[in-house]
Design a protein around this motif. Structure first.
Motif, short mmCIF file in Angstrom:
data_model
loop_
_atom_site.label_atom_id
_atom_site.label_comp_id
_atom_site.label_asym_id
_atom_site.label_seq_id
_atom_site.Cartn_x
_atom_site.Cartn_y
_atom_site.Cartn_z
N ASP A 122 25.40 56.63 40.51
CA ASP A 122 26.45 55.90 41.07
C ASP A 122 26.88 55.98 40.01
O ASP A 122 26.99 55.53 38.70
CB ASP A 122 26.49 55.21 41.92
CG ASP A 122 25.53 54.68 43.22
OD1 ASP A 122 25.11 56.62 43.82
OD2 ASP A 122 24.61 53.96 43.68
N ASP A 123 28.84 56.46 40.28
CA ASP A 123 29.80 56.20 39.65
C ASP A 123 29.86 54.27 38.92
O ASP A 123 30.21 54.09 37.83
CB ASP A 123 31.18 56.57 40.10
CG ASP A 123 31.69 58.15 39.80
OD1 ASP A 123 30.40 58.36 39.43
OD2 ASP A 123 31.84 58.84 40.59
N GLU A 124 29.94 53.57 40.92
CA GLU A 124 29.51 52.40 39.88
C GLU A 124 28.91 52.03 38.94
O GLU A 124 27.71 51.94 39.23
CB GLU A 124 29.60 51.41 41.21
CG GLU A 124 29.84 50.40 41.50
CD GLU A 124 29.69 49.24 43.45
OE1 GLU A 124 30.17 48.31 43.27
OE2 GLU A 124 29.83 50.37 44.21
N VAL A 228 20.88 62.75 22.53
CA VAL A 228 21.66 62.02 22.49
C VAL A 228 23.18 63.09 23.28
O VAL A 228 23.70 62.96 23.72
CB VAL A 228 22.93 61.42 21.34
CG1 VAL A 228 24.63 60.88 21.33
CG2 VAL A 228 22.45 60.14 20.60
N ALA A 229 23.49 64.52 22.73
CA ALA A 229 24.24 65.20 23.51
C ALA A 229 23.57 66.09 24.39
O ALA A 229 24.40 65.94 25.28
CB ALA A 229 23.87 66.46 22.54
N HIS A 230 21.97 65.93 25.03
CA HIS A 230 21.28 65.75 26.14
C HIS A 230 22.20 65.01 27.93
O HIS A 230 22.29 64.96 28.30
CB HIS A 230 20.03 66.21 26.45
CG HIS A 230 19.62 66.57 27.02
ND1 HIS A 230 19.82 67.95 28.15
CD2 HIS A 230 18.80 66.09 28.38
CE1 HIS A 230 18.51 67.87 29.68
NE2 HIS A 230 18.22 67.04 29.56
N CYS A 231 21.77 63.31 26.89
CA CYS A 231 22.34 62.38 27.61
C CYS A 231 23.59 62.95 28.36
O CYS A 231 24.30 62.19 29.27
CB CYS A 231 22.05 60.98 27.36
SG CYS A 231 22.06 60.05 28.57
N SER A 232 24.61 62.81 27.42
CA SER A 232 26.17 62.94 26.88
C SER A 232 25.91 64.29 28.07
O SER A 232 27.24 63.77 28.38
CB SER A 232 26.38 63.41 25.51
OG SER A 232 25.88 62.44 24.63
N THR A 233 25.84 65.37 28.08
CA THR A 233 25.88 66.23 29.18
C THR A 233 25.75 66.28 30.71
O THR A 233 26.83 65.74 31.59
CB THR A 233 24.94 67.51 28.80
OG1 THR A 233 25.67 67.96 27.22
CG2 THR A 233 25.56 69.24 29.25
N ASN A 234 25.09 65.24 30.98
CA ASN A 234 24.16 65.08 32.14
C ASN A 234 25.84 64.05 32.69
O ASN A 234 26.22 63.56 33.52
CB ASN A 234 23.21 64.02 31.78
CG ASN A 234 21.27 65.32 31.86
OD1 ASN A 234 21.48 65.40 33.02
ND2 ASN A 234 21.18 65.66 30.82
N LEU A 235 25.26 63.00 31.53
CA LEU A 235 26.64 62.39 31.66
C LEU A 235 28.18 62.88 32.33
O LEU A 235 29.13 61.96 33.17
CB LEU A 235 26.82 60.61 30.80
CG LEU A 235 25.70 59.70 30.62
CD1 LEU A 235 25.84 58.77 29.76
CD2 LEU A 235 26.17 59.00 32.09
N ALA A 236 28.27 63.63 31.57
CA ALA A 236 30.16 64.33 31.80
C ALA A 236 29.81 64.72 32.98
O ALA A 236 30.95 64.97 33.71
CB ALA A 236 30.47 65.98 30.64
N LEU A 237 28.43 65.83 33.53
CA LEU A 237 28.61 65.96 34.51
C LEU A 237 28.49 65.60 35.52
O LEU A 237 28.71 65.44 37.17
CB LEU A 237 27.34 67.30 34.88
CG LEU A 237 27.14 68.52 33.57
CD1 LEU A 237 25.92 69.23 33.39
CD2 LEU A 237 28.60 69.05 33.19
N LEU A 238 27.78 64.64 35.95
CA LEU A 238 27.36 63.34 37.07
C LEU A 238 29.06 62.56 37.04
O LEU A 238 29.65 61.97 37.89
CB LEU A 238 26.46 62.19 36.45
CG LEU A 238 25.58 62.46 36.60
CD1 LEU A 238 24.25 61.68 36.18
CD2 LEU A 238 24.83 62.26 38.69
N HIS A 239 29.61 62.17 35.77
CA HIS A 239 30.62 61.00 36.12
C HIS A 239 31.89 62.03 35.20
O HIS A 239 32.90 61.10 35.45
CB HIS A 239 30.37 59.64 35.39
CG HIS A 239 28.92 59.54 35.77
ND1 HIS A 239 28.73 58.86 37.07
CD2 HIS A 239 27.81 59.60 34.70
CE1 HIS A 239 27.42 58.44 36.98
NE2 HIS A 239 27.09 58.51 36.53
N GLY A 240 32.19 62.92 34.64
CA GLY A 240 33.09 63.42 34.42
C GLY A 240 33.13 63.44 32.77
O GLY A 240 32.23 62.93 31.99
N PRO A 241 34.08 64.13 32.04
CA PRO A 241 33.58 64.31 30.92
C PRO A 241 34.03 63.56 29.81
O PRO A 241 33.42 62.95 28.68
CB PRO A 241 35.05 65.75 30.48
CG PRO A 241 34.76 66.30 32.30
CD PRO A 241 34.91 65.15 32.67
#
Length: 316
Positions: A122-124, A228-241
């Motif tokens: 979730d975003d929250e 770090v890159a992989h988690c970063s990409t997933n977070l960008a897709l899940l919650h925004g760039p």
């Protein structure tokens, strides 16, 4: 996210094999299909114990032809990594038994202990969870096993990248040119290699805390930047760039060390991000099943495009 299912969904040979791994007087009394994974079927097995209580196990099963072909290597590796992690301070399931060649089960399988907690997509509450994710990854990268795992593999190449429909053509062309160059030199670290919110369990009953990290199939040795890159990409897709760039900052705030030069960091971030171009729908499917119905393929592809543009602006 889980869905209650009947015990009969456990295939007969697998049920018999699991039964042989149980203690005297124990028996399987329930099966729960675990949703959220992409590469394997996951089931939580409820085991009745002689004292009237229960305990849980988890069964990973590879059923698609590609992963069945590579199951012996993947499951044997994961079982070994899980054994290695015991006592390290990085909480992971414990290996119980492995049938990597499907000599006993219908399909290659790994039986392991069950960890408390759940994935949270979730975003929250994200601002509280990101530093926890970063500290957990720093702890993983600090491990120094006596025997190193396999060297990491890149999951895409410049020649394989196909930009999403409607993507910024100039930005993607520039991004492809970046990863066309030789990989930067790096100091090796112990990598999870698929570290992202879908593989981290949280207890959010009060102040959030991580209860464990799962899915160690791709464990490798390589640059901290690629994890770090992989988690970063997933977070960008899940919650925004913006959350993609924020995770790298949180990793350094937690004591993690990344490549010294911006161009090197850009290489690793783009190498991971561009690998999602052809798999946006595959990645988003379990997220939608977990309740993030708004993450349609166009939305995820739009966020990926925005993230690639942002990386070039910040690090290019």
């Amino acid at each position: 996210m889980t869905k209650r299912d009947e015990a009969g969904t456990l295939r007969p040979s697998a049920a018999e094999w699991v039964g042989r791994q149980l203690g005297a007087g124990e028996r399987i009394v329930g099966v729960e299909v675990l949703h959220g994974g992409i590469t394997a079927e996951m089931r939580r097995l409820v085991v009745a114990t002689p004292d009237g209580g229960t305990r849980d196990l988890v069964l990973r099963t590879f059923v698609d032809p590609h992963h069945v072909r590579h199951a012996e290597e993947l499951l044997t590796r994961e079982a070994g990594v899980l054994a290695l992690l015991a006592g390290t301070g990085v909480t992971a399931p414990g290996p119980v038994a492995v049938d990597a060649k499907a000599m006993h089960c219908e399909y290659p399988s790994l039986l392991m202990t069950h960890l408390p907690g759940r994935t949270v997509l979730d975003d929250e509450g994200l601002a509280e969870r990101v530093p926890l994710l970063a500290r957990q990854l720093v702890a993983i990268h600090a491990l120094r096993p006596a025997v190193r795992p396999q060297e990491y593999e890149a999951w895409t190449t410049a020649e394989r990248v196909v930009p999403p429909t409607g993507a910024d053509a100039a930005a993607w062309s520039a991004a492809v040119d970046v990863i066309r160059k030789p990989a930067p030199a790096y100091e090796g670290r112990f990598l999870h290699r698929d570290f992202q919110p879908g593989n981290v369990l949280f207890d959010v009953s009060g102040r959030p805390r991580i209860t464990g990290v799962v899915d160690w199939v791709q464990t490798s040795w390589g640059p901290a930047d690629i994890d770090v890159a992989h988690c970063s990409t997933n977070l960008a897709l899940l919650h925004g760039p913006a959350w993609g760039t924020r995770f790298a900052e949180a990793y350094e705030e937690a004591g993690g060390v990344l490549a010294p030069a911006a161009r090197e960091r850009l290489y690793w971030r783009l190498l991971d991000a561009l690998g999602f171009a052809a798999e946006a729908d595959l990645v988003a499917r379990p997220w939608r099943a977990a309740g993030r119905a708004e993450l349609t393929t166009p939305v995820v592809e739009g966020r990926l495009d925005g993230y690639v543009v942002a990386l070039l602006e910040v690090l290019g």
